[in-house]
Scaffold this active site. Sequence first.
Site, PDB file in Angstrom:
ATOM      1  N   LYS A 261       0.821  -1.192   0.000  1.00  0.00           N
ATOM      2  CA  LYS A 261       0.000   0.000   0.000  1.00  0.00           C
ATOM      3  C   LYS A 261       0.870   1.264   0.000  1.00  0.00           C
ATOM      4  O   LYS A 261       0.390   2.357  -0.248  1.00  0.00           O
ATOM      5  CB  LYS A 261      -0.874   0.035   1.268  1.00  0.00           C
ATOM      6  CG  LYS A 261      -1.721  -1.184   1.483  1.00  0.00           C
ATOM      7  CD  LYS A 261      -2.345  -1.154   2.892  1.00  0.00           C
ATOM      8  CE  LYS A 261      -2.991  -2.493   3.198  1.00  0.00           C
ATOM      9  NZ  LYS A 261      -3.322  -2.590   4.634  1.00  0.00           N
ATOM     10  N   GLY A 262       2.146   1.086   0.295  1.00  0.00           N
ATOM     11  CA  GLY A 262       3.026   2.235   0.540  1.00  0.00           C
ATOM     12  C   GLY A 262       3.125   3.227  -0.599  1.00  0.00           C
ATOM     13  O   GLY A 262       3.337   4.420  -0.386  1.00  0.00           O
TER      14      GLY A 262
ATOM     15  N   GLU B 243       7.616   3.047  -6.268  1.00  0.00           N
ATOM     16  CA  GLU B 243       7.761   2.564  -4.892  1.00  0.00           C
ATOM     17  C   GLU B 243       7.967   3.715  -3.919  1.00  0.00           C
ATOM     18  O   GLU B 243       8.505   4.756  -4.270  1.00  0.00           O
ATOM     19  CB  GLU B 243       8.961   1.612  -4.803  1.00  0.00           C
ATOM     20  CG  GLU B 243       8.576   0.144  -4.699  1.00  0.00           C
ATOM     21  CD  GLU B 243       7.965  -0.239  -3.349  1.00  0.00           C
ATOM     22  OE1 GLU B 243       7.226   0.572  -2.747  1.00  0.00           O
ATOM     23  OE2 GLU B 243       8.228  -1.358  -2.898  1.00  0.00           O
ATOM     24  N   ASP B 244       7.528   3.495  -2.703  1.00  0.00           N
ATOM     25  CA  ASP B 244       7.721   4.500  -1.663  1.00  0.00           C
ATOM     26  C   ASP B 244       9.182   4.530  -1.199  1.00  0.00           C
ATOM     27  O   ASP B 244       9.801   5.573  -1.133  1.00  0.00           O
ATOM     28  CB  ASP B 244       6.791   4.233  -0.472  1.00  0.00           C
ATOM     29  CG  ASP B 244       6.805   2.778   0.005  1.00  0.00           C
ATOM     30  OD1 ASP B 244       7.484   1.937  -0.626  1.00  0.00           O
ATOM     31  OD2 ASP B 244       6.137   2.476   1.004  1.00  0.00           O
TER      32      ASP B 244
ATOM     33  N   ASP C 248      14.721  -0.179   0.863  1.00  0.00           N
ATOM     34  CA  ASP C 248      15.481  -0.338   2.102  1.00  0.00           C
ATOM     35  C   ASP C 248      16.602  -1.343   1.852  1.00  0.00           C
ATOM     36  O   ASP C 248      17.697  -0.982   1.437  1.00  0.00           O
ATOM     37  CB  ASP C 248      14.520  -0.782   3.208  1.00  0.00           C
ATOM     38  CG  ASP C 248      15.198  -0.908   4.567  1.00  0.00           C
ATOM     39  OD1 ASP C 248      16.384  -0.586   4.664  1.00  0.00           O
ATOM     40  OD2 ASP C 248      14.525  -1.331   5.520  1.00  0.00           O
TER      41      ASP C 248
ATOM     42  N   VAL D 116      11.083   5.591   8.995  1.00  0.00           N
ATOM     43  CA  VAL D 116      10.314   6.783   8.647  1.00  0.00           C
ATOM     44  C   VAL D 116       8.851   6.433   8.375  1.00  0.00           C
ATOM     45  O   VAL D 116       8.536   5.318   7.971  1.00  0.00           O
ATOM     46  CB  VAL D 116      10.927   7.509   7.429  1.00  0.00           C
ATOM     47  CG1 VAL D 116      12.304   8.045   7.758  1.00  0.00           C
ATOM     48  CG2 VAL D 116      10.990   6.599   6.200  1.00  0.00           C
TER      49      VAL D 116
HETATM   50  P1  IMP Z   1      13.168  -3.999   1.242  1.00  0.00           P
HETATM   51  O1  IMP Z   1      13.738  -2.967   0.296  1.00  0.00           O
HETATM   52  O2  IMP Z   1      12.981  -5.350   0.607  1.00  0.00           O
HETATM   53  O3  IMP Z   1      13.955  -4.077   2.523  1.00  0.00           O
HETATM   54  O4  IMP Z   1      11.698  -3.618   1.685  1.00  0.00           O
HETATM   55  C1  IMP Z   1      11.197  -2.369   1.519  1.00  0.00           C
HETATM   56  C2  IMP Z   1       9.827  -2.309   2.149  1.00  0.00           C
HETATM   57  O5  IMP Z   1       9.928  -2.299   3.572  1.00  0.00           O
HETATM   58  C3  IMP Z   1       9.158  -1.029   1.757  1.00  0.00           C
HETATM   59  O6  IMP Z   1       8.373  -1.199   0.589  1.00  0.00           O
HETATM   60  C4  IMP Z   1       8.355  -0.671   2.984  1.00  0.00           C
HETATM   61  O7  IMP Z   1       7.088  -1.270   2.891  1.00  0.00           O
HETATM   62  C5  IMP Z   1       9.126  -1.284   4.130  1.00  0.00           C
HETATM   63  N1  IMP Z   1       9.993  -0.281   4.798  1.00  0.00           N
HETATM   64  C6  IMP Z   1      11.328  -0.211   4.731  1.00  0.00           C
HETATM   65  N2  IMP Z   1      11.800   0.824   5.446  1.00  0.00           N
HETATM   66  C7  IMP Z   1      10.719   1.436   5.970  1.00  0.00           C
HETATM   67  C8  IMP Z   1      10.556   2.611   6.818  1.00  0.00           C
HETATM   68  O8  IMP Z   1      11.506   3.301   7.229  1.00  0.00           O
HETATM   69  N3  IMP Z   1       9.279   2.945   7.143  1.00  0.00           N
HETATM   70  C9  IMP Z   1       8.193   2.229   6.712  1.00  0.00           C
HETATM   71  N4  IMP Z   1       8.311   1.138   5.920  1.00  0.00           N
HETATM   72  C10 IMP Z   1       9.559   0.740   5.555  1.00  0.00           C
HETATM   73 MG    MG Z   2       6.361  -0.732   0.024  1.00  0.00          MG
END
Ligand code: IMP
Ligand code: MG
Length: 183
Positions: free
Chosen positions: A47-48, A103-104, A107, A157
């Site tokens: 949903k982000g 994408e939001d 990470d 965040v």
């Molecule tokens: P990754 O890049 O596979 O580690 O996952 C990224 C996902 O983790 C994002 O799409 C977010 O949904 C969630 N996420 C990572 N960091 C944050 C944060 O600081 N706040 C809220 N959601 C986060």
């Molecule tokens: Mg996301």
Amino acid sequence: MDTSDIEGDLSSILLTEEQIHAKIAEVARQVEIDYAGREPLLVGVLKGAVMVMADFARELRIAAPMDWMAVSSYGSGTKSSGVVRILKDLDADLHGRDVIIVEDIIDSGLTLSWLLANLRGRGAASVEIFALLRKPEAAAVEVDVKYAGFDIPNEFVVGYGLDYAEKYRNLRAIGILAPHVYS
Ligand code: IMP
Ligand code: MG
């Protein structure tokens, strides 16, 4: 809602609504140039990405249909494992399409690198990524983010689509969540 509505829940404001919108406009201008004469399919990850998608799609001065995916990454705790399950798949057939994943945040990069490979495997002509936020750890995985908004510190965040336990998505700005909220 605004940061004043959740005073105390944030340790600081990272990006104001104005800063976010200025960046989205900047990226939109670049995308209009890069995709001139084409009609990219914007793929939002629920949903982000809802807020980024809504503002980015409206900012674009070229036709850009939207489609949505929901994924969940297996893993313990707050770190994603890279093993991804599709909860809601796209409606569109990607054959020959130019896709921009919206994408939001990126990470660890595990979710996006999986998604990139998955969508490329469906016969898309091209697949690129627009991530509004990028954390330093994202550099550890080879994810080629063509459009990166802001590089941010390695803090949790919230706001502008990003949640903590489904809260704060409707905050206009993006802030660093105060430790007392989650500890
Ligand atoms: P990754 O890049 O596979 O580690 O996952 C990224 C996902 O983790 C994002 O799409 C977010 O949904 C969630 N996420 C990572 N960091 C944050 C944060 O600081 N706040 C809220 N959601 C986060
Ligand atoms: Mg996301």
